[in-house]
Design a protein around this motif. Structure first.
Motif, PDB file in Angstrom:
ATOM      1  N   VAL A  28       0.968  -0.684  -0.152  1.00 43.47           N
ATOM      2  CA  VAL A  28       0.448   0.127   0.035  1.00 43.47           C
ATOM      3  C   VAL A  28       0.607   1.533   0.161  1.00 43.47           C
ATOM      4  O   VAL A  28       0.503   1.837  -0.814  1.00 43.47           O
ATOM      5  CB  VAL A  28      -1.224  -0.355   1.271  1.00 43.47           C
ATOM      6  CG1 VAL A  28      -1.293   1.631   1.226  1.00 43.47           C
ATOM      7  CG2 VAL A  28      -2.175  -1.273   1.045  1.00 43.47           C
ATOM      8  N   VAL A  29       2.348   1.538   0.796  1.00 42.91           N
ATOM      9  CA  VAL A  29       2.628   2.192   1.590  1.00 42.91           C
ATOM     10  C   VAL A  29       3.480   2.749  -0.214  1.00 42.91           C
ATOM     11  O   VAL A  29       3.638   3.485  -0.840  1.00 42.91           O
ATOM     12  CB  VAL A  29       3.717   1.817   1.534  1.00 42.91           C
ATOM     13  CG1 VAL A  29       4.784   3.301   1.885  1.00 42.91           C
ATOM     14  CG2 VAL A  29       2.687   2.059   3.298  1.00 42.91           C
ATOM     15  N   TRP A  30       4.086   1.222  -1.051  1.00 43.92           N
ATOM     16  CA  TRP A  30       4.938   1.778  -2.696  1.00 43.92           C
ATOM     17  C   TRP A  30       4.176   2.130  -2.917  1.00 43.92           C
ATOM     18  O   TRP A  30       4.111   3.208  -4.564  1.00 43.92           O
ATOM     19  CB  TRP A  30       5.678   0.283  -2.689  1.00 43.92           C
ATOM     20  CG  TRP A  30       6.136   0.364  -3.787  1.00 43.92           C
ATOM     21  CD1 TRP A  30       6.015  -0.378  -4.465  1.00 43.92           C
ATOM     22  CD2 TRP A  30       7.353   1.211  -4.101  1.00 43.92           C
ATOM     23  NE1 TRP A  30       7.033  -0.089  -6.128  1.00 43.92           N
ATOM     24  CE2 TRP A  30       7.844   0.158  -5.236  1.00 43.92           C
ATOM     25  CE3 TRP A  30       8.365   1.794  -3.727  1.00 43.92           C
ATOM     26  CZ2 TRP A  30       8.924   1.519  -5.331  1.00 43.92           C
ATOM     27  CZ3 TRP A  30       9.133   2.457  -3.890  1.00 43.92           C
ATOM     28  CH2 TRP A  30       9.886   2.648  -5.145  1.00 43.92           C
ATOM     29  N   ILE A  31       2.462   1.346  -3.761  1.00 41.25           N
ATOM     30  CA  ILE A  31       1.676   1.644  -4.456  1.00 41.25           C
ATOM     31  C   ILE A  31       1.746   3.470  -4.122  1.00 41.25           C
ATOM     32  O   ILE A  31       0.753   4.595  -5.164  1.00 41.25           O
ATOM     33  CB  ILE A  31       0.857   1.635  -4.642  1.00 41.25           C
ATOM     34  CG1 ILE A  31       0.145   1.720  -6.730  1.00 41.25           C
ATOM     35  CG2 ILE A  31      -0.110   0.887  -3.669  1.00 41.25           C
ATOM     36  CD1 ILE A  31       0.644   0.988  -7.093  1.00 41.25           C
ATOM     37  N   GLY A  32       0.962   3.804  -2.782  1.00 43.56           N
ATOM     38  CA  GLY A  32       0.683   5.317  -2.953  1.00 43.56           C
ATOM     39  C   GLY A  32       1.677   6.169  -2.795  1.00 43.56           C
ATOM     40  O   GLY A  32       1.691   6.988  -3.775  1.00 43.56           O
ATOM     41  N   THR A  33       2.977   6.131  -2.836  1.00 45.02           N
ATOM     42  CA  THR A  33       4.769   6.857  -3.475  1.00 45.02           C
ATOM     43  C   THR A  33       3.676   6.541  -4.946  1.00 45.02           C
ATOM     44  O   THR A  33       4.212   7.972  -4.994  1.00 45.02           O
ATOM     45  CB  THR A  33       5.223   6.135  -2.405  1.00 45.02           C
ATOM     46  OG1 THR A  33       5.679   5.579  -1.489  1.00 45.02           O
ATOM     47  CG2 THR A  33       6.508   6.335  -3.349  1.00 45.02           C
ATOM     48  N   THR A  75      10.494   8.111   2.195  1.00 44.66           N
ATOM     49  CA  THR A  75      10.282   8.178   3.529  1.00 44.66           C
ATOM     50  C   THR A  75       9.138   6.609   2.894  1.00 44.66           C
ATOM     51  O   THR A  75       8.596   5.815   3.357  1.00 44.66           O
ATOM     52  CB  THR A  75       8.976   8.975   4.028  1.00 44.66           C
ATOM     53  OG1 THR A  75       8.985   9.882   4.398  1.00 44.66           O
ATOM     54  CG2 THR A  75       7.637   7.975   4.902  1.00 44.66           C
ATOM     55  N   GLY A  76       8.786   6.543   1.658  1.00 47.68           N
ATOM     56  CA  GLY A  76       8.251   5.245   1.109  1.00 47.68           C
ATOM     57  C   GLY A  76       8.392   4.360   0.784  1.00 47.68           C
ATOM     58  O   GLY A  76       8.393   3.061   0.977  1.00 47.68           O
ATOM     59  N   SER A  77      10.499   4.561   0.578  1.00 41.39           N
ATOM     60  CA  SER A  77      11.458   3.573  -0.182  1.00 41.39           C
ATOM     61  C   SER A  77      11.852   3.406   1.393  1.00 41.39           C
ATOM     62  O   SER A  77      11.296   1.749   1.254  1.00 41.39           O
ATOM     63  CB  SER A  77      12.704   4.230  -1.056  1.00 41.39           C
ATOM     64  OG  SER A  77      11.756   4.474  -2.403  1.00 41.39           O
ATOM     65  N   SER A  78      11.490   3.560   1.975  1.00 42.79           N
ATOM     66  CA  SER A  78      11.808   2.905   3.606  1.00 42.79           C
ATOM     67  C   SER A  78      10.957   2.400   4.495  1.00 42.79           C
ATOM     68  O   SER A  78      10.828   0.796   4.377  1.00 42.79           O
ATOM     69  CB  SER A  78      12.355   4.485   4.613  1.00 42.79           C
ATOM     70  OG  SER A  78      13.550   4.940   3.642  1.00 42.79           O
ATOM     71  N   ILE A  79      10.229   2.427   4.601  1.00 40.43           N
ATOM     72  CA  ILE A  79       8.999   1.805   5.145  1.00 40.43           C
ATOM     73  C   ILE A  79       8.445   0.324   4.008  1.00 40.43           C
ATOM     74  O   ILE A  79       8.428  -0.329   4.473  1.00 40.43           O
ATOM     75  CB  ILE A  79       6.892   3.332   4.427  1.00 40.43           C
ATOM     76  CG1 ILE A  79       7.986   3.836   6.161  1.00 40.43           C
ATOM     77  CG2 ILE A  79       6.210   1.202   5.710  1.00 40.43           C
ATOM     78  CD1 ILE A  79       6.404   4.503   6.165  1.00 40.43           C
ATOM     79  N   THR A  80       8.550   0.651   2.636  1.00 47.44           N
ATOM     80  CA  THR A  80       8.657   0.209   2.083  1.00 47.44           C
ATOM     81  C   THR A  80      10.169  -1.536   2.212  1.00 47.44           C
ATOM     82  O   THR A  80       9.796  -2.971   2.260  1.00 47.44           O
ATOM     83  CB  THR A  80       8.584   0.319   0.303  1.00 47.44           C
ATOM     84  OG1 THR A  80       7.421   0.935   0.600  1.00 47.44           O
ATOM     85  CG2 THR A  80       8.447  -1.125  -0.300  1.00 47.44           C
ATOM     86  N   SER A  81      10.766  -1.130   1.867  1.00 40.58           N
ATOM     87  CA  SER A  81      11.672  -1.703   2.405  1.00 40.58           C
ATOM     88  C   SER A  81      12.087  -2.584   3.544  1.00 40.58           C
ATOM     89  O   SER A  81      12.284  -3.442   3.551  1.00 40.58           O
ATOM     90  CB  SER A  81      13.632  -0.761   2.044  1.00 40.58           C
ATOM     91  OG  SER A  81      13.758  -0.667   0.907  1.00 40.58           O
ATOM     92  N   VAL A  82      11.519  -2.666   5.193  1.00 46.21           N
ATOM     93  CA  VAL A  82      11.572  -2.822   6.030  1.00 46.21           C
ATOM     94  C   VAL A  82      10.558  -4.089   5.964  1.00 46.21           C
ATOM     95  O   VAL A  82      10.609  -4.907   6.471  1.00 46.21           O
ATOM     96  CB  VAL A  82      11.404  -1.559   6.878  1.00 46.21           C
ATOM     97  CG1 VAL A  82      11.049  -2.383   7.968  1.00 46.21           C
ATOM     98  CG2 VAL A  82      12.560  -0.802   7.057  1.00 46.21           C
ATOM     99  N   CYS A  83       8.985  -3.546   5.160  1.00 46.15           N
ATOM    100  CA  CYS A  83       8.127  -4.951   5.208  1.00 46.15           C
ATOM    101  C   CYS A  83       8.944  -5.377   4.334  1.00 46.15           C
ATOM    102  O   CYS A  83       7.752  -6.718   4.197  1.00 46.15           O
ATOM    103  CB  CYS A  83       6.929  -3.701   4.607  1.00 46.15           C
ATOM    104  SG  CYS A  83       6.077  -2.044   5.894  1.00 46.15           S
ATOM    105  N   PHE A  84       9.242  -5.166   3.289  1.00 47.51           N
ATOM    106  CA  PHE A  84       9.819  -6.283   2.362  1.00 47.51           C
ATOM    107  C   PHE A  84      10.519  -7.765   3.038  1.00 47.51           C
ATOM    108  O   PHE A  84      10.371  -8.395   3.531  1.00 47.51           O
ATOM    109  CB  PHE A  84      10.414  -5.689   0.765  1.00 47.51           C
ATOM    110  CG  PHE A  84      10.756  -6.553  -0.255  1.00 47.51           C
ATOM    111  CD1 PHE A  84       9.938  -7.962  -0.673  1.00 47.51           C
ATOM    112  CD2 PHE A  84      11.778  -6.445  -0.333  1.00 47.51           C
ATOM    113  CE1 PHE A  84      10.888  -9.037  -1.172  1.00 47.51           C
ATOM    114  CE2 PHE A  84      12.313  -7.331  -1.400  1.00 47.51           C
ATOM    115  CZ  PHE A  84      11.638  -8.427  -2.173  1.00 47.51           C
TER     116      PHE A  84
END
Length: 256
Positions: A28-33, A75-84
């Motif tokens: 969700v964060v990645w597509i939102g970004t 921000t979007g890249s960081s959250i996505t990376s952690v979730c991945f």
């Protein structure tokens, strides 16, 4: 498959945080970004940024992310990376605990570890390419872009190989595992082909076509990350050891 007297399903502790949240949040964060970057660029009249090449009219993700939306991109890249990374680690942990179909050979575990390592490398690359933007740090940005793509592809290959061998054990008892394996295989093949095409286009300075391919790659990554939701969701209601007694299609010894 039935609850044992030691770990009945009815006595399982209520969970307020489940592993399947991570691929859901990450996707969700990645597509939102991506949508935030694309919509803003379009709403601004499709401007030509300083980082764009001569004759280029379609912005790369990183062109938009290098301008005033850089904080959103980081921000979007960081959250996505952690979730991945947590999605893959969660799958490894839940299989070890028997809360989803467990690995049945050392080979499967090795592929799982490779997929986690690839995810860590790719995630670090994604965060760093967002920080070292293409306008101010072009060489570093492209290096970290290659690290991100390479890490994700290695991770995807490790996951596909793990699921392939695991699916051979359980294809009669888990149709969901079969679907997940083929989904990830299709993703790997398509992403690998597009990554090669992207590299060729970038090298030949075909920037408009390269930008389109990059956007497609970014959107496809959303679907790949979300596919782990499908894998981790059963653990929301399972208990430790529940899946360890699932009958195998073949003897375990045939998979080492």
């Amino acid at each position: 498959m039935r609850p044992t007297s030691e770990t009945p399903a009815s006595n399982s502790p209520r969970r307020y945080i489940s592993w399947y949240w991570f691929p859901t949040i990450g996707s969700v964060v990645w597509i939102g970004t991506l949508l935030g970057l694309l919509i803003t660029w379009t709403a601004d009249g499709s401007p030509i940024y300083e980082s764009m090449s001569s004759g280029q009219t379609i912005a790369y993700i990183s062109d938009i992310g290098a301008d005033y939306l850089k904080p959103l991109f980081i921000t979007g890249s960081s959250i996505t990376s952690v979730c991945f990374v947590l999605s893959l680690f969660g799958a490894r942990w839940l299989r070890h605990r028997g809360r989803i179909l467990p690995n049945t050979s050392m080979t499967q575990r090795v592929f799982s570890v490779i997929s986690i390592i690839g995810a860590v490398v790719g995630s670090v690359g994604l965060i760093l390419l967002a920080i070292f933007d293409t306008r101010r740090h072009t060489t570093l940005h492209r290096t970290f872009l290659a690290v991100f793509c390479g890490g994700v592809l290695v991770s995807a290959l490790g996951t596909v190989l793990e699921y392939w061998r695991l699916e051979r054990n359980h294809h009669k008892t888990s149709r969901a595992l079969t679907i997940s394996m083929w989904t990830k295989l299709v993703f790997f093949v398509v992403e690998f082909a597009l990554a090669i095409a992207f590299g060729i286009l970038l090298r030949n300075k075909q920037n408009n076509a390269g930008a389109i391919v990059e956007w497609v790659l970014g959107i496809l990554f959303t679907g790949y990350l979300l596919s782990f939701n499908f894998d981790l969701l059963p653990a929301a209601r399972s208990y430790t050891g529940q899946f360890k007694d699932v009958e195998l299609t073949r003897p375990v010894s045939s998979y080492y």
